[in-house]
Every structure is written in structure tokens, then in C-alpha cells.
Design an enzyme around this catalytic site. Structure first.
Site, PDB file in Angstrom:
ATOM      1  CE1 TYR A   1     -17.558  27.650 -48.683  1.00 24.15           C
ATOM      2  CE2 TYR A   1     -17.681  25.564 -49.858  1.00 24.15           C
ATOM      3  CZ  TYR A   1     -18.207  26.816 -49.593  1.00 24.15           C
ATOM      4  OH  TYR A   1     -19.354  27.231 -50.226  1.00 24.15           O
TER       5      TYR A   1
ATOM      6  CE  LYS B   1     -20.810  26.744 -47.133  1.00 25.71           C
ATOM      7  NZ  LYS B   1     -21.936  27.651 -46.810  1.00 25.71           N
TER       8      LYS B   1
END
Ligand SMILES: NC(=O)c1ccc[n+]([C@@H]2O[C@H](COP(=O)([O-])OP(=O)(O)OC[C@H]3O[C@@H](n4cnc5c(N)ncnc54)[C@H](O)[C@@H]3O)[C@@H](O)[C@H]2O)c1
Length: 257
Positions: free
Chosen positions: A154, A158
Site C-alpha cells: 500500500y 500510494k
């Protein structure tokens, strides 16, 4: 400045959470919203919008697939309006570091959180150019800025999205195309359950960084989805005409600490 009449705005992940709130706020301000989600919940959001007198079209499918992206951009173009894009759909990983991250979680996280925004950005840019401009907003995360807010997959996705944002902003800024990213802290949405469904695996809230994020890391409070939506609406609007390439924390001050 806050009127979106004559614009069609694609909002991904609009069946829930931040995306749903964004779709509702944009429709209230006159936009035709393409409510894109992998879940059938997209239809419910379209009903909410049209029931209130707004305009919306549901696009159900996995936005990490090129065929789905083509279809939903075609639907947006068919409205004949100027286009806007909110790359908002995203899934969590399982809060694991690189050593414990499974291939499937890595691939899925990167595919949905980073490749899908790339595919959509690439697809809308020619239409924005032809129209003389346009605005894109990407939903990043505290994990776009720091390493302790989620797992390796993640966090990498991002951070990558922040890079795509800056590159798009700089490359196309002279053509009146803007691209910005919001970096939310904790937001009260369905992300833990929707991510588990897409990942085909539970996220254990007592596991690893999940257990210490974000309140234990000093977050001030969780946000309501509507607070993030209002910032996205501002960045899409002409009120933000000179804001391009910004990575904007929207986290009640968490990242300022
Ligand atoms: N909730 C938080 O605390 C938080 C914090 C920082 C950033 N974010 C980011 O906010 C964004 C929105 O998440 P949310 O919190 O509103 O969660 P949410 O789960 O409530 O909404 C996300 C929506 O995206 C959809 N989606 C997932 N994969 C998809 C795919 N492949 N194709 C189409 N739709 C798909 C889901 O079905 C869901 O409806 C995400 O990018 C997330 O990473 C959330």
C-alpha cells in the site's frame, strides 16, 4: 467557481466512502457523475443522485482492467461534456512489510491503487487536451508521505501515486490540465471490509501496523468522508485554478506532528 454544470466527472470507488461522498457533492453542484465501482453499490449511488434531481451513470467493473477503463471513458465522452477525473478507488494491503507480503497482495494493491489511475489518466488526457484543459484529483494517503501508515504494498502504491500526480501536473500544466493529490489520515469508511473482499483475505485489525495505526501514531481524529470530498471538489473547481501538483494532507494535522 464551484459550479460543475457542463462537466462530466468520473469518480472511481464511488460506491462507498470518500468516492460516494464526492459523487454526491459534485452532482449537487451540477456535474454529470460517472459512478465507477467494482461493486453493484454504484447503482444505489446513482439512484441517490438521480432521486435528488442530479445526473449520474453507473459503471460497474474493475477499473484496473483496460477494457473497463475504455468503456467508462467512452460513457463519459458520450455525454459531450468537458471531463474531470477522480482516481479514488483503492484497497489496503494486510499491513505486512516486504518480507511477509504475498505476491497476490502486492500485485493487486499496485494494480488497483497505481496502475488503474495511470490507465484512467492516460485515457482522459487526449479529451482534456482537446477541450483546452481539465482537472484530475488522486486520492493518496498518509502512506503517500510516510512509511509507517500501512504495509509495503500500500505504501509503495500510494508513494507511486504521488509521483504520477507530480509528473502529470508538470507535463501537462502548460495545457491547462491540473493534477493534485489529497493525503487523508484515518477516514470512517468501509475500506477494511471492501479491501478484504477484493484481496480475498481478511485484514486482522490486531496485526502489525494495523494495530498501531493511526490513533496510536498520534492521529488527532478520524475524518468523515464528506470532509475529504469537499477538498476534492475544491481541487477540481476553478477556485483551485493555480493549484497544480500539490500533495495535500487532509488529516486534521496528523502529518504536521
Ligand atoms: N479510509 C481511510 O482511512 C483512508 C485513508 C487514507 C486514504 N484512503 C484512500 O481513500 C480511497 C477511498 O477509500 P475509502 O476509504 O472511501 O474506502 P471504501 O472501501 O469505503 O471505498 C472504496 C471503493 O473502491 C471500490 N473499489 C475497490 N477496488 C476497485 C476496483 N478494482 N475497481 C473499481 N472499484 C474498486 C470499492 O468497491 C469501494 O466501493 C482509497 O484510495 C484509499 O486508499 C482511505
Amino acid at each position: 467557481m464551484n459550479d460543475f454544470t457542463g462537466q462530466t466527472i468520473i469518480v472511481t470507488g464511488a460506491g462507498s466512502g470518500i468516492g460516494r461522498a464526492t459523487a454526491l457533492q459534485l452532482a449537487e453542484r451540477g456535474a454529470h457523475v460517472i459512478v465507477a465501482d467494482i461493486s453493484e453499490t454504484a447503482h444505489g449511488v446513482v439512484e441517490e443522485i438521480t432521486g435528488a434531481g442530479g445526473q449520474a451513470t453507473a459503471a460497474v467493473g474493475d477499473i484496473s482492467e483496460q477494457g473497463v477503463v475504455d468503456k467508462l471513458v467512452d460513457a463519459a465522452v458520450a455525454t459531450g461534456h468537458r471531463l474531470g477525473l477522480v482516481n479514488n478507488a483503492g484497497i489496503m494491503d494486510k499491513f505486512d512489510g516486504a518480507a511477509e507480503t504475498e505476491d497476490a497482495v502486492w500485485e493487486r494493491c499496485l494494480r488497483i491503487n497505481l496502475t488503474a489511475p495511470f490507465l484512467l489518466t492516460r485515457a482522459v488526457l487526449p479529451h482534456m487536451r482537446a477541450a483546452g484543459g481539465g482537472a484530475i484529483v488522486n486520492t493518496g494517503s498518509a502512506a503517500s508521505l510516510r512509511g509507517a501508515a500501512a504495509g509495503a504494498a500500500y505504501t509503495a502504491s500510494k508513494h507511486g501515486l504521488a509521483g504520477l500526480t507530480r509528473n502529470t501536473a508538470y507535463t501537462y500544466g502548460r495545457e491547462n490540465i491540473r493534477c493534485n493529490l489529497i493525503a487523508p489520515g484515518g477516514v470512517e469508511t468501509n475500506i477494511m471490509t471492501t479491501s478484504a473482499a477484493v484481496n480475498e483475505g481478511e485484514i486482522d485489525p490486531s496485526h502489525g501496523l494495523a494495530a498501531i495505526t493511526p490513533i496510536h501514531q498520534g492521529a488527532i481524529r478520524n475524518a468523515r468522508p464528506e470532509e475529504l470530498a469537499a477538498t476534492i471538489v475544491f481541487l477540481l473547481s476553478d477556485a483551485a485554478s493555480n493549484v497544480n501538483g500539490a500533495i495535500l494532507p487532509v488529516d486534521a494535522g496528523w502529518s504536521a506532528g
